[in-house]
Design a protein around this motif. Structure first.
Motif, PDB file in Angstrom:
ATOM      1  N   ASN A 121       0.725  -1.206  -0.023  1.00 11.47           N
ATOM      2  CA  ASN A 121      -0.159   0.135  -0.202  1.00 11.47           C
ATOM      3  C   ASN A 121       0.705   1.253  -0.075  1.00 11.47           C
ATOM      4  N   ARG A 122       2.140   1.196   0.427  1.00 12.05           N
ATOM      5  CA  ARG A 122       2.801   2.500   0.600  1.00 12.05           C
ATOM      6  C   ARG A 122       3.110   3.035  -0.572  1.00 12.05           C
ATOM      7  N   ARG A 123       3.268   2.007  -1.691  1.00 10.99           N
ATOM      8  CA  ARG A 123       3.509   2.879  -2.833  1.00 10.99           C
ATOM      9  C   ARG A 123       2.593   3.946  -3.056  1.00 10.99           C
ATOM     10  N   PHE A 124       1.247   3.765  -2.926  1.00 14.65           N
ATOM     11  CA  PHE A 124       0.020   4.646  -3.171  1.00 14.65           C
ATOM     12  C   PHE A 124      -0.082   5.811  -2.305  1.00 14.65           C
ATOM     13  N   ASP A 125       0.800   6.164  -1.434  1.00 11.19           N
ATOM     14  CA  ASP A 125       0.831   7.057  -0.570  1.00 11.19           C
ATOM     15  C   ASP A 125       1.161   8.476  -1.370  1.00 11.19           C
ATOM     16  N   PRO A 126       0.470   9.354  -1.518  1.00 12.75           N
ATOM     17  CA  PRO A 126       0.643  10.584  -2.240  1.00 12.75           C
ATOM     18  C   PRO A 126       2.076  11.190  -2.341  1.00 12.75           C
ATOM     19  N   HIS A 174       8.273  -3.645   3.685  1.00 13.12           N
ATOM     20  CA  HIS A 174       7.760  -2.348   2.922  1.00 13.12           C
ATOM     21  C   HIS A 174       8.739  -1.408   2.451  1.00 13.12           C
ATOM     22  N   ASP A 175       9.849  -1.154   3.282  1.00  7.41           N
ATOM     23  CA  ASP A 175      11.009  -0.486   2.818  1.00  7.41           C
ATOM     24  C   ASP A 175      11.766  -0.839   1.384  1.00  7.41           C
ATOM     25  N   ILE A 176      11.732  -2.334   1.584  1.00  9.32           N
ATOM     26  CA  ILE A 176      12.563  -2.894   0.623  1.00  9.32           C
ATOM     27  C   ILE A 176      11.780  -2.672  -0.955  1.00  9.32           C
ATOM     28  N   ASP A 177      10.451  -3.032  -0.656  1.00  8.52           N
ATOM     29  CA  ASP A 177       9.868  -2.996  -2.093  1.00  8.52           C
ATOM     30  C   ASP A 177       9.870  -1.346  -2.243  1.00  8.52           C
ATOM     31  N   LEU A 178       9.581  -0.393  -1.487  1.00  7.35           N
ATOM     32  CA  LEU A 178       9.598   0.985  -2.121  1.00  7.35           C
ATOM     33  C   LEU A 178      10.903   1.242  -2.706  1.00  7.35           C
ATOM     34  N   GLU A 281      -3.662   6.112   5.690  1.00  8.79           N
ATOM     35  CA  GLU A 281      -5.103   6.100   5.369  1.00  8.79           C
ATOM     36  C   GLU A 281      -5.411   6.253   3.984  1.00  8.79           C
ATOM     37  N   ALA A 282      -4.861   7.285   3.505  1.00  8.71           N
ATOM     38  CA  ALA A 282      -5.103   7.643   1.935  1.00  8.71           C
ATOM     39  C   ALA A 282      -4.395   6.629   1.011  1.00  8.71           C
ATOM     40  N   SER A 283      -3.261   5.942   1.517  1.00  7.54           N
ATOM     41  CA  SER A 283      -2.619   4.817   0.461  1.00  7.54           C
ATOM     42  C   SER A 283      -3.636   3.631   0.555  1.00  7.54           C
ATOM     43  N   PHE A 284      -4.215   3.548   1.580  1.00  9.89           N
ATOM     44  CA  PHE A 284      -5.327   2.212   1.367  1.00  9.89           C
ATOM     45  C   PHE A 284      -6.318   2.532   0.355  1.00  9.89           C
ATOM     46  N   ARG A 285      -6.840   3.741   0.427  1.00 10.23           N
ATOM     47  CA  ARG A 285      -7.821   4.000  -0.344  1.00 10.23           C
ATOM     48  C   ARG A 285      -7.463   3.844  -1.856  1.00 10.23           C
ATOM     49  N   GLN A 286      -6.052   4.562  -2.133  1.00  6.71           N
ATOM     50  CA  GLN A 286      -5.627   4.735  -3.133  1.00  6.71           C
ATOM     51  C   GLN A 286      -5.146   3.367  -3.853  1.00  6.71           C
ATOM     52  N   GLU A 287      -4.992   2.390  -2.978  1.00 10.50           N
ATOM     53  CA  GLU A 287      -4.562   1.053  -3.220  1.00 10.50           C
ATOM     54  C   GLU A 287      -5.773   0.342  -4.031  1.00 10.50           C
ATOM     55  N   LEU A 288      -6.840   0.468  -3.279  1.00  9.85           N
ATOM     56  CA  LEU A 288      -8.089  -0.083  -3.705  1.00  9.85           C
ATOM     57  C   LEU A 288      -8.551   0.429  -5.124  1.00  9.85           C
ATOM     58  N   GLN A 289      -8.369   1.860  -5.507  1.00  8.08           N
ATOM     59  CA  GLN A 289      -8.662   2.379  -6.565  1.00  8.08           C
ATOM     60  C   GLN A 289      -7.855   1.928  -7.742  1.00  8.08           C
ATOM     61  N   SER A 302      -0.100  -2.627 -10.699  1.00  8.46           N
ATOM     62  CA  SER A 302       0.975  -2.362 -10.661  1.00  8.46           C
ATOM     63  C   SER A 302       1.947  -2.800  -9.674  1.00  8.46           C
ATOM     64  N   ALA A 303       1.255  -3.525  -8.479  1.00  9.91           N
ATOM     65  CA  ALA A 303       2.156  -4.388  -7.689  1.00  9.91           C
ATOM     66  C   ALA A 303       1.597  -5.587  -7.828  1.00  9.91           C
TER      67      ALA A 303
END
Length: 332
Positions: A121-126, A174-178, A281-289, A302-303
């Protein structure tokens, strides 16, 4: 509206169920948990119906996709069932805690090529996605250093740690993926070290709660990750990318960004967001999007599962490095 069944009704199941129910392009059809009472707690809040088995959930013609947010040890079983039923899947990370079972997941998805997205999900943090775009577009020239700080307010319950797969596979992944996603490459070697400085019970399990990791990329760029399961000032999450033409940083998040001066303090700011569910919080919403957009547009999310395998291979190399006290080449 895309009809979705959420597998799992714990902390992440609650997040996914709430986000599906709130999304204008999705509908929560069911929540699956063998503990029906637990599933019902979510359906009473967000709609849909509680079901006790994956077979029951997948047999429902209204279920067009599945979100898997159950314990990691169940992921392979549920991925197999959902893929065989032809249902697109969004699965929480990691796929599994060992590479053999992860490879089995990949084999299942090759046999049943349904759309599959892994929940990084952290990929989708703005902020983080903006940093990634800037780095990949060449805004800071040649990437030289990439640094990630991830410090939690407090360690999780020892019951969670016992089955987490270790600090690197649970948290550092998570850090590794980012880092791989931002750099566009994966490390040729890693060196990791760690200590138990927060909770002696974690150390008694052979795990750590404080870690530093250095990764060397094929380009020569170096990445550094520091993690700790104790941070008295909140959930400290920062990234820095340094290149030949400049530097980009993400900032920590607060409830407000006011700066205050009084007779007792100067340059005072509000505390950081305290927990990952608030910070991301925003990243979880954007992940679903992203998952829904991929399904609508007929493209791969994308992931991917392959990204999950890469991150796990690196996390396992970090643990091997910590135990052996030397640099390790990940087994991809």
């Amino acid at each position: 509206m895309k009809g979705i069944s959420v597998f799992g009704s714990g902390r992440m199941g609650e997040i996914f169920a709430g986000n599906v129910a709130a999304h204008p392009g999705a509908r929560l059809v069911s929540v699956m948990n063998p503990n029906i009472a637990s599933a019902r707690k979510l359906t009473d809040r967000f709609g849909g119906r509680p079901v006790g088995t994956p077979e029951e959930a997948l047999a429902d013609p209204e279920v067009e996709a599945v979100i898997i947010s159950t314990p990691t040890t169940t992921h392979l079983e549920y991925i197999e069932a959902a893929a065989a039923a032809g249902k697109p899947i969004l699965c929480e990370k990691p796929l599994d805690l060992n590479l053999e079972r992860t490879d089995r997941c990949l084999e299942v998805l090759e046999k049943h090529p349904v759309p599959f997205m892994l929940g990084f999900n952290r990929r989708f943090d703005p902020q983080i996605s903006a940093l990634q775009r800037a780095v990949r577009s060449g805004e800071i020239g040649t990437l030289t250093f990439l640094m990630s700080t991830s410090r939690e307010p407090a360690p999780p319950p020892i019951s969670y740690v016992r089955t987490s797969g270790g600090y690197f596979a649970d948290a550092t992944i998570h850090d590794i993926d980012l880092i791989c996603w931002i750099a566009g490459e994966r490390p040729v070697e890693v060196f990791a070290t760690g200590s138990c400085m927060v909770d002696p019970e974690i150390g008694a399990l052979g795990d750590i709660d404080t870690a530093m990791t250095v990764m060397k990329m094929p380009s020569g760029a170096l990445a550094h990750v520091n993690n700790c399961r104790r941070n008295v000032y909140g959930f400290d999450q920062r990234l820095e990318a340094f290149g030949s033409e400049g530097m980009i940083q993400t900032a920590n998040q607060r409830d407000d960004d006011l700066i205050r001066w009084t007779s007792q303090q100067t340059d005072a700011k509000a505390p950081l967001k305290h927990f990952f569910l608030e910070r991301y919080e925003a990243s979880f919403r954007q992940e679903l999007q992203e998952f829904l957009d991929a399904l609508t547009e007929g493209r791969p999310p994308s992931a991917t599962a392959e990204h999950g395998r890469t991150a796990l291979a690196i996390a396992l190399a970090c643990e091997e490095s910590r135990r052996q006290g030397r640099a390790i080449k990940p087994h991809y």
